[in-house]
Write an enzyme that holds these catalytic residues in place. Structure first.
Site, PDB file in Angstrom:
ATOM      1  N   GLU A  71       0.825  -1.196   0.000  1.00  0.00           N
ATOM      2  CA  GLU A  71       0.000   0.000   0.000  1.00  0.00           C
ATOM      3  C   GLU A  71       0.864   1.253   0.000  1.00  0.00           C
ATOM      4  O   GLU A  71       0.573   2.228  -0.696  1.00  0.00           O
ATOM      5  CB  GLU A  71      -0.944  -0.032   1.207  1.00  0.00           C
ATOM      6  CG  GLU A  71      -1.963  -1.150   1.154  1.00  0.00           C
ATOM      7  CD  GLU A  71      -1.396  -2.549   1.422  1.00  0.00           C
ATOM      8  OE1 GLU A  71      -2.048  -3.519   0.990  1.00  0.00           O
ATOM      9  OE2 GLU A  71      -0.331  -2.688   2.049  1.00  0.00           O
ATOM     10  N   HIS A  98      10.433  14.886   9.917  1.00  0.00           N
ATOM     11  CA  HIS A  98      11.636  14.927   9.082  1.00  0.00           C
ATOM     12  C   HIS A  98      11.359  14.829   7.591  1.00  0.00           C
ATOM     13  O   HIS A  98      12.141  15.331   6.790  1.00  0.00           O
ATOM     14  CB  HIS A  98      12.592  13.796   9.469  1.00  0.00           C
ATOM     15  CG  HIS A  98      13.174  13.962  10.833  1.00  0.00           C
ATOM     16  ND1 HIS A  98      14.212  13.180  11.285  1.00  0.00           N
ATOM     17  CD2 HIS A  98      12.888  14.814  11.840  1.00  0.00           C
ATOM     18  CE1 HIS A  98      14.532  13.538  12.523  1.00  0.00           C
ATOM     19  NE2 HIS A  98      13.726  14.528  12.871  1.00  0.00           N
TER      20      HIS A  98
END
Length: 148
Positions: A71, A98
């Site tokens: 997925e 990040h």
């Protein structure tokens, strides 16, 4: 927050659980399916439209499957998507802080429903840090995506 979600059969129950939890938490949920449990459905047909909607809206999403790997890969084929596989809240937090991830991928067979909710809740409530080094790296990925 508007949240797009999609799954195949392997995380059908988890999707329904997360839709309920997201709604309880006040989120607007756009459910891209599966609508019914179908043991032979194919995740790309469900995940890709959800990822396209996230990209079109500059939004946020959740994709689910047995492991979450396929997925995540399918979602990442859509321009503008940075999907991250997370199997604990720390990875979800880092993906947002990040990498400015806009989709989190989870495996329905990898954790309990409550643990999945903790991952999703962390993902949705963690902003991108905007730190120069992280922004620079995200921009490098965006440039490659646009120019090759």
């Amino acid at each position: 927050m508007r949240v797009h979600i999609a799954t195949d059969h392997a995380a059908f129950e988890l999707k329904n659980y997360l839709v309920a939890r997201l709604t309880e938490a006040g989120h607007e949920v756009v459910d891209h399916g599966a609508e019914t449990y179908e043991p032979l459905d194919d995740y790309p047909e469900l995940v890709i439209p959800a990822a396209e909607a996230v990209s079109a809206e500059s939004g946020i999403g959740i994709v689910l499957g047995g492991s979450g790997n396929g997925e995540q890969m399918a979602a990442n084929k859509v321009k503008g998507i940075r999907a991250a596989l997370a199997y604990n809240p720390e990875l979800a937090r880092l993906a947002r802080e990040h990498n400015d991830a806009n989709i989190v991928s989870l495996g329905g067979r990898m954790q309990s429903h409550e643990e999945a909710w903790e991952i999703v809740d962390t993902f949705l409530n963690t902003p991108f840090s905007g730190d120069e080094r992280h922004a620079r790296r995200v921009e490098q990925m965006r440039a490659y995506e646009n120019q090759g």
